[in-house]
Design an enzyme around this catalytic site. Structure first.
Site, PDB file in Angstrom:
ATOM      1  N   HIS A 158       0.818  -1.212   0.000  1.00 61.62           N
ATOM      2  CA  HIS A 158       0.000   0.000   0.000  1.00 61.62           C
ATOM      3  C   HIS A 158       0.855   1.265   0.000  1.00 61.62           C
ATOM      4  O   HIS A 158       0.338   2.382   0.096  1.00 61.62           O
ATOM      5  CB  HIS A 158      -0.920  -0.023   1.240  1.00 61.62           C
ATOM      6  CG  HIS A 158      -2.089   0.888   1.152  1.00 61.62           C
ATOM      7  ND1 HIS A 158      -2.319   1.904   2.067  1.00 61.62           N
ATOM      8  CD2 HIS A 158      -3.111   0.956   0.261  1.00 61.62           C
ATOM      9  CE1 HIS A 158      -3.424   2.536   1.746  1.00 61.62           C
ATOM     10  NE2 HIS A 158      -3.926   1.998   0.663  1.00 61.62           N
ATOM     11  N   LYS A 207       3.296   4.364  -1.236  1.00 66.02           N
ATOM     12  CA  LYS A 207       3.392   5.271  -2.379  1.00 66.02           C
ATOM     13  C   LYS A 207       4.733   5.994  -2.280  1.00 66.02           C
ATOM     14  O   LYS A 207       4.927   6.867  -1.426  1.00 66.02           O
ATOM     15  CB  LYS A 207       2.261   6.299  -2.383  1.00 66.02           C
ATOM     16  CG  LYS A 207       0.873   5.698  -2.616  1.00 66.02           C
ATOM     17  CD  LYS A 207       0.192   5.335  -1.354  1.00 66.02           C
ATOM     18  CE  LYS A 207      -1.275   5.005  -1.642  1.00 66.02           C
ATOM     19  NZ  LYS A 207      -1.781   3.927  -0.837  1.00 66.02           N
ATOM     20  N   ASP A 231      16.537  10.385  -8.957  1.00 63.35           N
ATOM     21  CA  ASP A 231      17.978  10.693  -8.873  1.00 63.35           C
ATOM     22  C   ASP A 231      18.474  10.828  -7.440  1.00 63.35           C
ATOM     23  O   ASP A 231      19.546  11.403  -7.208  1.00 63.35           O
ATOM     24  CB  ASP A 231      18.290  11.984  -9.638  1.00 63.35           C
ATOM     25  CG  ASP A 231      18.211  11.794 -11.150  1.00 63.35           C
ATOM     26  OD1 ASP A 231      18.193  10.629 -11.596  1.00 63.35           O
ATOM     27  OD2 ASP A 231      18.136  12.802 -11.872  1.00 63.35           O
ATOM     28  N   HIS A 235      -9.561  11.014   1.091  1.00 62.98           N
ATOM     29  CA  HIS A 235      -8.667   9.858   1.140  1.00 62.98           C
ATOM     30  C   HIS A 235      -7.385  10.181   1.919  1.00 62.98           C
ATOM     31  O   HIS A 235      -6.481   9.349   2.002  1.00 62.98           O
ATOM     32  CB  HIS A 235      -8.321   9.433  -0.295  1.00 62.98           C
ATOM     33  CG  HIS A 235      -7.665   8.097  -0.407  1.00 62.98           C
ATOM     34  ND1 HIS A 235      -6.336   7.940  -0.755  1.00 62.98           N
ATOM     35  CD2 HIS A 235      -8.144   6.846  -0.224  1.00 62.98           C
ATOM     36  CE1 HIS A 235      -6.041   6.658  -0.799  1.00 62.98           C
ATOM     37  NE2 HIS A 235      -7.111   5.968  -0.470  1.00 62.98           N
ATOM     38  N   LYS A 266      -4.615  10.750   4.831  1.00 59.51           N
ATOM     39  CA  LYS A 266      -4.265  10.063   6.079  1.00 59.51           C
ATOM     40  C   LYS A 266      -3.297  10.977   6.836  1.00 59.51           C
ATOM     41  O   LYS A 266      -2.080  10.909   6.657  1.00 59.51           O
ATOM     42  CB  LYS A 266      -3.594   8.712   5.812  1.00 59.51           C
ATOM     43  CG  LYS A 266      -4.403   7.792   4.862  1.00 59.51           C
ATOM     44  CD  LYS A 266      -3.887   7.896   3.470  1.00 59.51           C
ATOM     45  CE  LYS A 266      -4.331   6.783   2.538  1.00 59.51           C
ATOM     46  NZ  LYS A 266      -5.668   6.330   2.568  1.00 59.51           N
ATOM     47  N   ASP A 274      -1.066  19.449  18.439  1.00 60.59           N
ATOM     48  CA  ASP A 274      -0.609  20.655  19.152  1.00 60.59           C
ATOM     49  C   ASP A 274       0.226  21.613  18.306  1.00 60.59           C
ATOM     50  O   ASP A 274       1.093  22.298  18.840  1.00 60.59           O
ATOM     51  CB  ASP A 274       0.217  20.249  20.386  1.00 60.59           C
ATOM     52  CG  ASP A 274      -0.627  19.559  21.453  1.00 60.59           C
ATOM     53  OD1 ASP A 274      -1.861  19.622  21.367  1.00 60.59           O
ATOM     54  OD2 ASP A 274      -0.030  18.952  22.351  1.00 60.59           O
TER      55      ASP A 274
END
Length: 479
Positions: free
Chosen positions: A219, A221, A226, A397, A399, A404
């Site tokens: 899952h 990404k 370079d 979508h 996350k 604080d």
């Protein structure tokens, strides 16, 4: 009729016997064990089919391979970057930040870096426009790892650009998840392979149709260009992520572009995942993958990865650290809110301790059972004074976690069992007031496109919706 009853009885007892063998032959937590027994016993045939897709564990040989890769590579190189925890600059951070940093260092061997520059993206079109600009500038290599890369307008635009760069002599390597990229055949990448590029399904699972296991998906990404520019977050590659799918409307997600030494951690994660997948031609660790970074920023961050190859659940424990560190404010965005008991207790404790706890979830489902389970837990938490917002301007979508105005997290891991235990995930934990305040402003703007959903509003939902929420909640440990 007697023979009919005998056959029914035999089927019933054989099903129970098979269910017990299936569930108890491998160690599981109690919640998952009860959930699977419930399905296998009371829905015999459908339960076995569901188990074939969702319940089977990753072969131990594959897990051991991943663990070996973790231990064999990169230790010396990354250790040299991990000395910053004792530097003068980090002596001025708060105790809660220091505790979180030290936890990750000890549990995940994750080094802290303080020389990073970030860009935060919330719109897919803007994000991929920048990604394509950076890919155009690539001179040596492009490393890409995504859960989803679809054969659609955006997916083909990316592929054609990578083919162009491969023809220029840039080495292109792609890892994708066969289940997350369902419907995309391996031959989709043949034009890239023809010009020297490489593309493999994670752990060599050929297609979603031959790999029935829905769990233990890649899952993550990650993009590294370079060794100088990197990306991570929640976006995948597909038309829906740039708002071209009517079902989801506007796709609201969060991704970051990173320049600085934190790239080393994203690079190392890609190399480890590549080597455990492409075992015949592993990548060797050398300077070309870890070029010297120019000190162009001041953002402190750690890259944390987790997966079923370890029982530590690093990102979940990181979320717990953030929740328990909150004194004034704890704002969370997640498309899926299916927490385990430890996260539930921490959220309730924070709310009852006077912390401003706000959780934002989507107003529409992409998975029916998951959405109803999310609603169940949202209703449950709203009883404790936690503010639940439903995002209405498309599909949420993102996350993210904000604590604080001094710490935050952006990544691929949702607040659910699957991200905590079953999937391979990556998150950036950021210790910077400026970046955290930027994320807070984004959250406030999202509140303008959201509806505050109170416990009384949940109670007014129909009996049918409440029934679906309760059933989904029973299945939550395996969703």
């Amino acid at each position: 009729m007697d023979w009919f009853h005998i056959i029914i009885d035999c089927v019933f007892y054989v099903n129970i016997f098979i269910a017990l063998i299936i569930v108890f032959r491998e160690p599981r937590d109690i919640a998952s064990t009860y959930a699977w027994l419930l399905i296998l016993v009371f829905v015999p045939i459908v339960g076995l089919i569901a188990y074939a897709f969702v319940g089977r564990r990753l072969p131990k040989s594959k897990l051991f391979e991943i663990q070996d890769q973790e231990q064999l590579q990169l230790d010396e190189r990354l250790q040299n970057q991990g000395e910053l925890i004792d530097s003068d600059e980090l002596k001025h951070i708060s105790d809660s930040e220091r505790g979180t940093i030290q936890y990750f260092e000890k549990s995940s061997q994750a080094f802290i870096t303080d020389d990073n520059s970030l860009l935060i993206f919330t719109d897919g079109k803007i994000l991929f426009n920048q990604i394509f600009k950076d890919i155009e500038k690539a001179k040596k290599y492009i490393h890409i790892e995504f859960y989803t890369i679809y054969n659609d307008v955006l997916g083909n635009k990316l592929l054609n650009l990578l083919i162009k760069k491969a023809k220029e002599g840039v080495k292109v390597r792609i890892l994708y998840d066969s289940w997350g990229s369902m419907g995309v055949r391996p031959k989709f990448y043949d034009p890239l392979r023809a010009v020297g590029g490489e593309a493999y399904p994670f752990l060599q699972t050929r297609t979603a149709w031959t790999d029935f296991r829905m769990n233990f998906r890649d899952h993550r990404k990650i993009i590294v260009i370079d060794g100088k520019t990197a990306y991570t977050g929640g976006f995948n590659v597909g038309d829906q992520y740039i708002g071209l799918k009517e079902k989801f409307g506007y796709w609201r997600d969060t991704h970051i572009r990173v320049i600085g030494t934190a790239i080393y951690a994203l690079q190392s994660r890609f190399i480890l995942d590549w080597n455990v997948t492409v075992r015949t031609e592993p990548l060797n660790v050398n300077e070309r993958f870890f070029p010297i970074q120019k000190n162009i920023g001041h953002t402190k961050m750690q890259i944390i990865t987790s997966g079923p190859d370890t029982d530590i659940q690093q990102i979940k424990m990181g979320y717990l650290r953030l929740i328990n560190s909150a004194h004034r404010k704890l704002w969370i965005q997640s498309p899926y809110l299916i927490p385990d008991d430890s996260i539930l207790d921490a959220l309730k404790l924070a709310a009852r301790s006077g912390v401003d706890v706000r959780i934002m979830i989507p107003c529409k489902p992409d998975h029916a059972f998951v959405y109803r389970a999310t609603e169940y837990y949202a209703k449950y938490l709203s009883k404790y004074g936690i503010k639940i917002y439903k995002y209405k301007n498309g599909f949420l979508h993102a996350k993210t976690v904000i604590v604080d105005d001094k710490m935050c997290s952006i990544g691929s891991a949702n607040f659910d069992f699957r991200s905590f235990k079953l999937n391979f995930e990556v998150n950036a934990f950021i210790f910077d007031k400026y970046e955290t305040n930027k994320l807070s402003e984004i959250f406030k703007n999202d509140m303008n496109n959201s509806c505050l959903f109170t416990y009384e509003m949940f109670k007014q939902q129909s009996v049918w919706i409440k029934f679906k929420q309760s059933i989904s909640r029973l299945l939550s440990p395996i969703l």
